[in-house]
Design a protein around this motif. Structure first.
Motif, PDB file in Angstrom:
ATOM      1  N   UNK A   1       0.817  -1.261  -0.060  1.00 38.17           N
ATOM      2  CA  UNK A   1      -0.070   0.065   0.114  1.00 38.17           C
ATOM      3  C   UNK A   1       0.656   1.125  -0.001  1.00 38.17           C
ATOM      4  N   UNK A   2       1.907   1.252   0.389  1.00 39.40           N
ATOM      5  CA  UNK A   2       2.978   2.183   0.814  1.00 39.40           C
ATOM      6  C   UNK A   2       3.893   2.482  -0.095  1.00 39.40           C
ATOM      7  N   UNK A   3       4.115   1.431  -1.042  1.00 40.41           N
ATOM      8  CA  UNK A   3       5.395   1.373  -2.192  1.00 40.41           C
ATOM      9  C   UNK A   3       5.276   2.460  -3.010  1.00 40.41           C
ATOM     10  N   UNK A   4       4.253   2.814  -3.583  1.00 41.86           N
ATOM     11  CA  UNK A   4       4.282   3.986  -4.520  1.00 41.86           C
ATOM     12  C   UNK A   4       3.976   3.410  -5.704  1.00 41.86           C
ATOM     13  N   UNK A   5       3.870   2.088  -6.290  1.00 37.98           N
ATOM     14  CA  UNK A   5       3.748   1.594  -7.315  1.00 37.98           C
ATOM     15  C   UNK A   5       2.190   1.222  -7.633  1.00 37.98           C
ATOM     16  N   UNK A   6       1.620   1.559  -8.939  1.00 35.96           N
ATOM     17  CA  UNK A   6       0.364   1.660  -8.943  1.00 35.96           C
ATOM     18  C   UNK A   6      -0.288   0.322  -8.657  1.00 35.96           C
ATOM     19  N   UNK A   7       0.110  -0.823  -9.365  1.00 41.34           N
ATOM     20  CA  UNK A   7      -0.362  -2.045  -9.221  1.00 41.34           C
ATOM     21  C   UNK A   7       0.201  -2.919  -8.000  1.00 41.34           C
ATOM     22  N   UNK A   8       1.055  -2.528  -7.213  1.00 45.40           N
ATOM     23  CA  UNK A   8       1.732  -3.150  -5.968  1.00 45.40           C
ATOM     24  C   UNK A   8       0.663  -3.558  -5.171  1.00 45.40           C
TER      25      UNK A   8
ATOM     26  N   UNK B   1      -7.493  -9.212  10.570  1.00 43.30           N
ATOM     27  CA  UNK B   1      -8.222  -8.894   9.297  1.00 43.30           C
ATOM     28  C   UNK B   1      -9.138  -7.703   9.138  1.00 43.30           C
ATOM     29  N   UNK B   2      -9.498  -7.421  10.291  1.00 46.81           N
ATOM     30  CA  UNK B   2     -10.211  -6.104  10.398  1.00 46.81           C
ATOM     31  C   UNK B   2      -9.211  -4.948  10.109  1.00 46.81           C
ATOM     32  N   UNK B   3      -8.348  -4.807  10.658  1.00 46.04           N
ATOM     33  CA  UNK B   3      -7.185  -3.720  10.542  1.00 46.04           C
ATOM     34  C   UNK B   3      -6.700  -3.837   8.982  1.00 46.04           C
ATOM     35  N   UNK B   4      -6.557  -4.979   8.544  1.00 48.01           N
ATOM     36  CA  UNK B   4      -6.167  -4.970   7.113  1.00 48.01           C
ATOM     37  C   UNK B   4      -7.095  -4.497   6.178  1.00 48.01           C
ATOM     38  N   UNK B   5      -8.381  -4.955   6.259  1.00 49.42           N
ATOM     39  CA  UNK B   5      -9.216  -4.256   5.247  1.00 49.42           C
ATOM     40  C   UNK B   5      -9.697  -2.865   5.507  1.00 49.42           C
ATOM     41  N   UNK B   6      -9.936  -2.520   6.745  1.00 50.58           N
ATOM     42  CA  UNK B   6     -10.469  -1.088   6.823  1.00 50.58           C
ATOM     43  C   UNK B   6      -9.508  -0.315   6.608  1.00 50.58           C
ATOM     44  N   UNK B   7      -8.067  -0.704   7.136  1.00 44.66           N
ATOM     45  CA  UNK B   7      -6.773   0.316   6.719  1.00 44.66           C
ATOM     46  C   UNK B   7      -6.540   0.290   5.199  1.00 44.66           C
ATOM     47  N   UNK B   8      -6.801  -0.820   4.504  1.00 42.77           N
ATOM     48  CA  UNK B   8      -6.741  -0.602   2.945  1.00 42.77           C
ATOM     49  C   UNK B   8      -7.587   0.526   2.448  1.00 42.77           C
ATOM     50  N   UNK B   9      -8.557   0.529   2.862  1.00 46.31           N
ATOM     51  CA  UNK B   9      -9.757   1.622   2.327  1.00 46.31           C
ATOM     52  C   UNK B   9      -9.222   3.049   2.853  1.00 46.31           C
ATOM     53  N   UNK B  10      -9.008   2.993   4.095  1.00 45.49           N
ATOM     54  CA  UNK B  10      -8.540   4.352   4.506  1.00 45.49           C
ATOM     55  C   UNK B  10      -7.353   4.790   3.700  1.00 45.49           C
ATOM     56  N   UNK B  11      -6.185   4.126   3.690  1.00 49.33           N
ATOM     57  CA  UNK B  11      -5.005   4.405   2.797  1.00 49.33           C
ATOM     58  C   UNK B  11      -5.172   5.050   1.236  1.00 49.33           C
ATOM     59  N   UNK B  12      -5.990   3.868   0.657  1.00 46.71           N
ATOM     60  CA  UNK B  12      -6.227   4.170  -0.621  1.00 46.71           C
ATOM     61  C   UNK B  12      -7.153   5.290  -0.874  1.00 46.71           C
TER      62      UNK B  12
END
Length: 587
Positions: A431-438, A470-481
């Motif tokens: 998520x923090x790599x900076x590469x679009x498809x990463x 799993x909750x932190x991963x899913x919710x955190x992904x939405x927040x970061x993106x």
């Protein structure tokens, strides 16, 4: 209407029949065992029925506790037993056994002993419930009844035995009287719960104005909403008005009120030119993950055997020291302390400061509680059951993609917790790599790791941490993106999506608590499971423009909310839904 059969010779001066009528029973008299059997058989099968010894002496509230609680098919106190329709057959069988010897007298306590099913016996405390054998004993029992004010006992028992500091000392001393006022005017707990929700929504609307007057009004109304939130449970306990619908409303409305208030604060801040949606979403994610830690740990140890944790023993020892009990209850920031903090900060400061303090406080509370539970898990010698492992698997909320990974024939590559940690770590780095498809690649590997983590039963000492991860991963992904999208409206859309998914996860928790299992498999498949939603959001972020991504999050939020709400409402208003009433400390 309920029916009470008073068996035996009437006692002069007894108030038993009038007490039973006051509780809503139609009273029938049976002079011997045969009469009791005939009257019991004549009562319609869809009615509650009670059998009471005519010699009974006791408080009206003792009869209320023993004979009117709707949560139990069978219940009894000394001299009285009751059966709801689900328990009628067991009562009839017990009566048949008691009268098979041909005797004419019927001992109600013997009838209770003969029951071949679980019988609820309420704690009476100082209340009197007795069947005196002679006039002297009856006179002593009546004196004991006169010595105790059962209304005072009833009012005191309306308050939870374990509650937070703020609730215990600043709310309950007067909210119990509000509950009694509501009971005497025929109001129901569900009506009070709804009033609490409406008050909180008005508070959120006031916060959304972005004015100082609006913030002050919001803080005051939030406290008023919490008073009503305490009152509905106290009203339910005071009048024994428990219901499945009420349990569901109470459980879900608390989260709806708090998270709606977060949104109101974010809207109010935006009116003043300050964007705090990321903080609002972060607060909701942190609070939800805290709750999942609580739920997962409790389910993992619900029926664990051989609990020998020295950490638990130390905790019990600290509970014997009065002041430490309140300190430990306050630092976990339960709902009373949390809402009071939010209300004061809203009225006196800004939404940004409110969220900063809330995030710091909740992060400290989460660290404290999680560390303590990790220590308990590592130091206890316990064998966890299949039921606990299934509950954790249900809380994990894996969908079709993870299901495919878990069904591969290869043996698990490691412990479930390590696999989950590895998947979350890969996802986080991507998520923090900076590469679009990463992020897409990371989410795919995370989905595989999620499936492999559940390839074996979750019976390890720390496997209860898998669902919170799993909750932190899913919710955190939405927040970061959503944050990286950088377009106005992306974070509010993400807030809506996480709120809809969080509702689904809370709904899962309360179904499991009621021993009803997880939501149906078709629903989990339809909304993708936690790993499917995570992968979908990363794909949408990679394929779409920022504006399109915002629209996609909005559509996804509406779709998930529609599906989970319709199924949840269908389940909780159905006759087969469990009545779940949380008498522990509020979260």
């Amino acid at each position: 209407m309920s029916t009470a059969i008073v068996t035996g010779q009437p006692v002069p001066g007894s108030s038993l029949e009038s007490d039973l009528r006051a509780l809503g029973f139609e009273v029938l008299t049976a002079f011997d065992a045969a009469d009791t059997g005939n009257l019991l058989a004549a009562v319609p099968a869809d009615r509650r029925v009670a059998v009471v010894d005519a010699r009974f002496v006791g408080h009206l509230h003792a009869l209320r506790l023993g004979l009117t609680d709707p949560r139990f098919p069978l219940a009894a106190i000394p001299g009285a037993v009751t059966a709801q329709p689900a328990g009628r057959q067991a009562l009839s069988r017990a009566l048949a056994r008691e009268t098979s010897g041909g005797g004419t007298d019927l001992a109600v306590d013997g009838l209770v002993t003969a029951l071949d099913a679980d019988v609820h016996r309420p704690e009476l405390g100082s209340l009197v419930a007795a069947v005196p054998a002679d006039p002297q004993a009856r006179n002593e029992a009546r004196q004991a009844v006169a010595a105790v004010d059962d209304e005072a006992v009833r009012l005191k028992s309306a308050v939870k035995s374990r509650d937070g500091f703020f609730t215990t000392f600043f709310i309950s001393p007067y909210s119990r009287y509000i509950a009694r006022w509501c009971a005497r005017r025929g109001l129901t707990p569900n009506q009070v719960t709804t009033a609490s929700l409406l008050t909180a929504l008005i508070a959120a609307s006031c916060a959304a104005t972005g004015t100082r007057a609006g913030f002050v009004a919001a803080g005051v109304l939030l406290i008023c909403s919490f008073v009503l939130d305490c009152t509905d449970g106290q009203l339910a306990r005071y009048s024994l008005q428990y219901s499945t619908l009420g349990a569901w409303l109470d459980a879900t409305f608390d989260r709806a009120k708090e998270y709606a208030y977060y949104a109101g604060l974010a809207l109010g801040a935006a009116r003043g030119g300050d964007d705090v949606w990321a903080l609002a979403l972060g607060a909701m994610i942190l609070q939800t993950c805290r709750h999942v830690v609580d739920f997962s740990f409790n389910e993992a140890n619900h029926d664990a055997t051989a609990n020998t944790s020295p950490t638990a023993a130390l905790s019990d020892k600290l509970d014997s020291v009065g002041w430490t009990v309140w300190v430990r209850r306050m630092i976990v920031l339960p709902i009373g302390e949390r809402w009071a903090l939010i209300a004061v900060l809203t009225a006196a400061t800004t939404p940004r400061i409110t969220f900063y303090v809330l995030l710091i406080g909740c992060a400290f509370a989460a660290t404290y509680t999680t560390a303590g539970r990790v220590l308990r898990s590592l130091t206890r010698k316990a064998r966890r059951t299949d039921r606990a492992a299934q509950a954790l698997a249900d809380l994990a909320d894996n969908g079709p993609l993870a299901g495919l990974a878990s069904r591969t024939r290869r043996a698990p590559l490691g412990s479930p917790l390590l696999l989950a940690l590895a998947g979350v770590a890969v996802l986080t780095v991507s998520l923090f790599s900076g590469v679009t498809w990463a992020p897409v690649v990371g989410a795919f590997l995370y989905a595989v790791a999620s499936g492999r983590a559940l390839a074996a039963p979750l019976k390890g000492a720390l496997d209860w941490l898998v669902p919170p991860l799993f909750r932190a991963a899913e919710y955190g992904t939405v927040l970061v993106l959503a944050s990286k999208a950088g377009v106005n409206g992306a974070l509010p859309a993400a807030f809506g999506l996480v709120a809809a998914v969080a509702y689904h996860h809370y709904d899962t928790v309360y179904r499991i608590r009621g021993n009803a299992g997880a939501p149906p498999a078709w629903l989990v498949r339809a909304i993708g499971g936690q790993e499917g939603r995570t992968l979908l959001v990363t794909v949408l972020a990679a394929l779409l423009t920022a504006a399109q991504f915002k629209a996609a999050l909005t559509v996804l939020a509406v779709a998930v909310a529609g599906l989970v709400l319709v199924e949840s409402i269908r389940f909780w208003v159905s006759a087969g839904a469990p009545a779940v009433h949380d008498e522990g400390e509020p979260a």
